[in-house]
Design a protein around this motif. Structure first.
Motif, PDB file in Angstrom:
ATOM      1  N   ILE A   1      79.075  41.719  42.980  1.00 34.25           N
ATOM      2  CA  ILE A   1      79.743  41.207  44.377  1.00 34.25           C
ATOM      3  C   ILE A   1      78.760  41.765  45.295  1.00 34.25           C
ATOM      4  O   ILE A   1      78.707  40.778  46.485  1.00 34.25           O
ATOM      5  CB  ILE A   1      81.069  42.061  44.471  1.00 34.25           C
ATOM      6  CG1 ILE A   1      82.035  41.780  43.157  1.00 34.25           C
ATOM      7  CG2 ILE A   1      81.753  41.506  45.702  1.00 34.25           C
ATOM      8  CD1 ILE A   1      83.302  42.853  43.243  1.00 34.25           C
ATOM      9  N   ALA A   2      78.211  42.718  45.333  1.00 34.98           N
ATOM     10  CA  ALA A   2      77.290  42.948  46.557  1.00 34.98           C
ATOM     11  C   ALA A   2      76.145  42.030  46.420  1.00 34.98           C
ATOM     12  O   ALA A   2      75.638  41.547  47.567  1.00 34.98           O
ATOM     13  CB  ALA A   2      76.587  44.360  46.316  1.00 34.98           C
TER      14      ALA A   2
ATOM     15  N   GLY B   1      75.187  39.681  49.654  1.00 28.36           N
ATOM     16  CA  GLY B   1      73.766  39.530  50.324  1.00 28.36           C
ATOM     17  C   GLY B   1      73.339  38.133  50.395  1.00 28.36           C
ATOM     18  O   GLY B   1      72.790  37.585  51.378  1.00 28.36           O
ATOM     19  N   GLU B   2      73.682  37.257  49.350  1.00 28.39           N
ATOM     20  CA  GLU B   2      73.321  35.892  49.237  1.00 28.39           C
ATOM     21  C   GLU B   2      74.062  34.994  50.215  1.00 28.39           C
ATOM     22  O   GLU B   2      73.412  34.155  51.062  1.00 28.39           O
ATOM     23  CB  GLU B   2      73.754  35.280  47.974  1.00 28.39           C
ATOM     24  CG  GLU B   2      72.711  35.614  46.556  1.00 28.39           C
ATOM     25  CD  GLU B   2      73.455  35.128  45.428  1.00 28.39           C
ATOM     26  OE1 GLU B   2      74.483  34.402  45.524  1.00 28.39           O
ATOM     27  OE2 GLU B   2      72.805  35.643  44.423  1.00 28.39           O
ATOM     28  N   GLU B   3      75.439  35.511  50.606  1.00 30.61           N
ATOM     29  CA  GLU B   3      76.055  34.711  51.668  1.00 30.61           C
ATOM     30  C   GLU B   3      75.609  35.173  53.047  1.00 30.61           C
ATOM     31  O   GLU B   3      75.845  34.324  53.835  1.00 30.61           O
ATOM     32  CB  GLU B   3      77.551  34.909  51.477  1.00 30.61           C
ATOM     33  CG  GLU B   3      78.260  34.529  50.199  1.00 30.61           C
ATOM     34  CD  GLU B   3      78.193  32.878  50.086  1.00 30.61           C
ATOM     35  OE1 GLU B   3      78.159  32.133  51.113  1.00 30.61           O
ATOM     36  OE2 GLU B   3      78.383  32.599  48.946  1.00 30.61           O
ATOM     37  N   GLY B   4      75.261  36.323  53.047  1.00 29.89           N
ATOM     38  CA  GLY B   4      74.574  36.736  54.345  1.00 29.89           C
ATOM     39  C   GLY B   4      73.388  35.986  54.696  1.00 29.89           C
ATOM     40  O   GLY B   4      73.322  35.601  55.943  1.00 29.89           O
TER      41      GLY B   4
ATOM     42  N   LEU C   1      81.009  34.284  53.440  1.00 26.52           N
ATOM     43  CA  LEU C   1      80.377  35.675  53.863  1.00 26.52           C
ATOM     44  C   LEU C   1      81.676  36.641  53.969  1.00 26.52           C
ATOM     45  O   LEU C   1      81.785  37.588  53.348  1.00 26.52           O
ATOM     46  CB  LEU C   1      79.674  36.109  54.835  1.00 26.52           C
ATOM     47  CG  LEU C   1      79.162  37.194  55.258  1.00 26.52           C
ATOM     48  CD1 LEU C   1      78.472  37.929  54.278  1.00 26.52           C
ATOM     49  CD2 LEU C   1      78.091  37.124  56.448  1.00 26.52           C
ATOM     50  N   ALA C   2      82.668  36.158  55.033  1.00 30.14           N
ATOM     51  CA  ALA C   2      83.971  37.038  54.910  1.00 30.14           C
ATOM     52  C   ALA C   2      84.560  37.357  53.929  1.00 30.14           C
ATOM     53  O   ALA C   2      85.238  38.283  53.611  1.00 30.14           O
ATOM     54  CB  ALA C   2      84.925  36.356  56.110  1.00 30.14           C
ATOM     55  N   TYR C   3      84.700  36.210  53.083  1.00 32.29           N
ATOM     56  CA  TYR C   3      85.665  36.209  51.742  1.00 32.29           C
ATOM     57  C   TYR C   3      85.115  37.104  50.973  1.00 32.29           C
ATOM     58  O   TYR C   3      85.570  38.167  50.185  1.00 32.29           O
ATOM     59  CB  TYR C   3      85.708  34.964  51.208  1.00 32.29           C
ATOM     60  CG  TYR C   3      86.160  34.891  49.536  1.00 32.29           C
ATOM     61  CD1 TYR C   3      87.381  35.159  49.324  1.00 32.29           C
ATOM     62  CD2 TYR C   3      85.114  34.858  48.893  1.00 32.29           C
ATOM     63  CE1 TYR C   3      87.783  35.377  48.012  1.00 32.29           C
ATOM     64  CE2 TYR C   3      85.386  34.904  47.527  1.00 32.29           C
ATOM     65  CZ  TYR C   3      86.817  35.225  47.157  1.00 32.29           C
ATOM     66  OH  TYR C   3      87.016  35.318  45.604  1.00 32.29           O
ATOM     67  N   HIS C   4      83.518  37.067  50.587  1.00 37.77           N
ATOM     68  CA  HIS C   4      82.906  37.858  49.782  1.00 37.77           C
ATOM     69  C   HIS C   4      82.960  39.317  50.152  1.00 37.77           C
ATOM     70  O   HIS C   4      83.002  40.138  49.493  1.00 37.77           O
ATOM     71  CB  HIS C   4      81.612  37.319  49.363  1.00 37.77           C
ATOM     72  CG  HIS C   4      81.446  36.361  48.674  1.00 37.77           C
ATOM     73  ND1 HIS C   4      81.795  34.907  49.229  1.00 37.77           N
ATOM     74  CD2 HIS C   4      81.364  36.056  47.141  1.00 37.77           C
ATOM     75  CE1 HIS C   4      81.696  34.107  48.141  1.00 37.77           C
ATOM     76  NE2 HIS C   4      81.626  34.428  47.004  1.00 37.77           N
ATOM     77  N   LEU C   5      82.904  39.541  51.354  1.00 36.45           N
ATOM     78  CA  LEU C   5      82.994  40.781  52.051  1.00 36.45           C
ATOM     79  C   LEU C   5      84.404  41.571  51.755  1.00 36.45           C
ATOM     80  O   LEU C   5      84.218  42.863  51.443  1.00 36.45           O
ATOM     81  CB  LEU C   5      82.551  40.919  53.442  1.00 36.45           C
ATOM     82  CG  LEU C   5      82.696  42.310  54.036  1.00 36.45           C
ATOM     83  CD1 LEU C   5      81.707  43.445  53.635  1.00 36.45           C
ATOM     84  CD2 LEU C   5      82.411  42.149  55.772  1.00 36.45           C
TER      85      LEU C   5
END
Length: 199
Positions: A142-143, A147-150, A172-176
């Motif tokens: 998940i981390a 990172g990828e989405e960031g 990014l918001a979803y994955h965070l």
């Protein structure tokens, strides 16, 4: 609620105060009811939002028939001391029509709604859900996705149109949110930190 109960203007509404109920997590307006001194006291005593029913002329705890109670979080008094804002955690649909809100078009925070969905997926782990797959992959995976989405969000900010940037920011918001949930945290925990920083 602050120690201001004695200052409430009960006379203006004939012994009743309008009470707007808002979802504590999503900020969505759920309903409007009326509170008497007795129903306000009952709300504080039981932790369940209780109104005065004008049609039945008696105290009425929301959910006493359906089981869809409103768990009290806080009560705020308006500037004229003649209306209340009740924040609560709904235990099911608030409206008697089976809707979340008595105001069909009332919207809350989309981010808070997403956090609620992520939380429910983490609890149920339904098969075929992307959220389930992420959570099953563990914190490191998940981390990595965060990172990828960031990076994709940063790149979109530099070389893409607004629509692409917003799309990447939403990813990014979803994955965070999934990452926070994997650590037993949620949006409310993040908001609490942000509130301390803005003070």
């Amino acid at each position: 609620m602050r120690d201001a109960m004695p200052a409430l203007d009960w006379d203006k509404g004939g012994g009743l105060l309008p009470a707007i109920v808002q979802d504590a997590r999503t900020q969505r307006v759920l309903m409007l009811g009326y509170m008497s001194r007795e129903s306000l006291a009952a709300t504080h005593e039981t932790g369940l939002v209780t109104f005065f029913s004008r049609s039945r002329q008696r105290l009425w705890t929301k959910g006493e028939y359906s089981g869809h109670h409103l768990k009290l979080v806080a009560i705020e008094i308006d500037c004229d001391a003649d209306a209340l804002l009740v924040t609560a955690e709904p235990q099911g649909p608030t409206c008697h029509l089976g809707r979340d809100s008595c105001f069909g078009g009332a919207r809350g925070s989309a981010l808070a709604e997403l956090d609620r969905v992520v939380e429910s997926r983490a609890a149920a782990m339904p098969e075929g859900s992307y959220t389930t797959r992420l959570l099953a992959g563990g914190i490191r995976r998940i981390a990595q996705k965060v990172g990828e989405e960031g990076v994709e969000t940063a790149l979109a900010a530099v070389v893409e149109e607004d629509a692409a940037l917003l799309g990447e920011a939403a990813d990014l918001a979803y994955h965070l949110l999934v990452l926070l949930r994997a650590r037993g945290l949620g949006l409310s925990d993040l908001e609490q930190v942000l509130r301390t920083r803005s003070a």
